[in-house]
Design an enzyme around this catalytic site. Structure first.
Site, mmCIF file in Angstrom:
data_model
loop_
_atom_site.group_PDB
_atom_site.id
_atom_site.type_symbol
_atom_site.label_atom_id
_atom_site.label_comp_id
_atom_site.label_asym_id
_atom_site.label_seq_id
_atom_site.Cartn_x
_atom_site.Cartn_y
_atom_site.Cartn_z
ATOM 1 N N ASP A 299 75.121 46.033 31.952
ATOM 2 C CA ASP A 299 76.260 45.296 32.025
ATOM 3 C C ASP A 299 77.397 46.118 33.256
ATOM 4 O OD1 ASP A 299 78.061 43.033 31.223
ATOM 5 O OD2 ASP A 299 79.439 44.461 31.657
ATOM 6 N N LEU A 300 77.204 45.894 34.561
ATOM 7 C CA LEU A 300 78.536 46.516 35.259
ATOM 8 C C LEU A 300 79.732 47.189 34.806
ATOM 9 C CD1 LEU A 300 77.069 45.017 39.006
ATOM 10 C CD2 LEU A 300 76.490 47.761 38.419
ATOM 11 N N ASP B 61 77.503 39.922 36.207
ATOM 12 C CA ASP B 61 77.230 41.251 36.445
ATOM 13 C C ASP B 61 76.328 41.822 35.374
ATOM 14 O OD1 ASP B 61 78.621 40.811 34.317
ATOM 15 O OD2 ASP B 61 80.248 41.869 35.118
#
Length: 302
Positions: free
Chosen positions: A192-193, A236
């Protein structure tokens, strides 16, 4: 006068064959075969004498004038039989076609010529069929490529080029079933960004898209082609289905983290015996949440 047959009598077998054609014609036209046979006995001697005299080849013409059947050679016309009725044009045409066919079969030169014609036509047909087959194969390959592209496009995330969510949802249960049956290692990696909303808000969506594509590039370089499955499963959110042990998968995750400047949080878990999809995803999601909770930009292996 209608010519029924033109036939070259070179030898005795030729003359016998001609006699057969004449009697066949008499019978087909409804004439008296016995009377014709008697006439042909005399004509056969005359024809033989003509051949012996050296006037070879002896070209004969079997003709029909109204209701009289005749045979001629050297400008001499010899009557064979007189028919009771004048034959119809249909019967005459059928007889001409039949005599032509049988005389060609009896004449080696004509038969050879016809076979050559047939062979030539067959060669042309084979070449045409070969060309048509090549065109069909090319069309089939084109359709296969189109089908592959369509299928490929349906499975690929258009922005990052990774597998999309539908592939992830399909392949993960398949991988779990296969690895549990074969007792092979399997790991799930969730990524996960970090602070992606702030990146978009600060730099704009175009920069955000490039950020996503850069992570996808790093993931592809870290994974094995045609073995592991790197996927984009949300805006994302990313995942990797890795066919390796926890130790190897953790090392790959650390490589991704380092290559991406520690701007991503990662959770890694290894499949347990009898564990299902929901359980594996829940444990990996918990590891990812723990990575974020502890300050982001790190890997947590459960």
């Amino acid at each position: 006068m209608t010519t029924l047959l033109t036939y070259t009598a070179l030898t005795e077998p030729d003359r016998q064959q001609l006699t057969k054609f004449i009697l066949q014609s008499v019978e087909s036209l409804g004439g008296n075969v016995f009377a014709a046979t008697a006439e042909l006995l005399t004509l056969s001697d005359t024809m033989r004498s003509a051949c012996i005299s050296g006037e070879l080849p002896l070209e004969t013409n079997l003709s029909l004038k109204e209701n009289q059947l005749t045979i001629s050679w050297d400008d001499e016309i010899h009557p064979i039989v007189t028919l009771d009725e004048i034959p119809s044009s249909t019967d005459i045409d059928a007889l001409i076609e039949q005599l032509k066919h049988e005389s060609e079969l009896a004449d080696p030169e004509l038969l050879r010529a016809r076979n050559q014609t047939i062979n030539s036509k067959l060669e042309v047909a084979k070449k045409r069929a070969s060309m048509e087959m090549a065109e069909l194969e090319e069309l089939l390959e084109k359709k296969k490529r189109e089908l592959w592209r369509t299928t490929h496009q349906a499975e690929i995330d258009s922005l990052t080029g990774l597998n999309n969510r539908s592939v992830y949802d399909k392949r993960l249960p398949e991988a779990i079933t296969r690895c549990q049956r074969q007792q092979d290692p399997l790991c799930l990696v969730l990524l996960d960004l970090d602070n992606f909303k702030d990146v978009n808000d600060t730099h704009g969506h175009q920069y955000g898209d490039e950020h996503l594509k850069r992570l996808a590039h790093v993931m592809r370089r870290a994974c094995r082609d045609n073995v592991d499955r790197a996927c984009r499963i949300g805006g994302d959110e990313f995942a990797i289905i890795m066919f390796s042990s926890l130790e190897v998968s953790h090392r790959v995750a650390e490589t991704i983290l380092s290559s991406f400047d520690r701007l991503v949080s990662i959770g890694v878990t290894e499949l347990l015996p009898d564990e299902d999809v929901k359980q594996l995803v829940a444990r990996t999601d918990a590891a990812l949440y723990k990575a974020k909770e502890q300050g982001r930009g790190q890997v947590i292996a459960a």
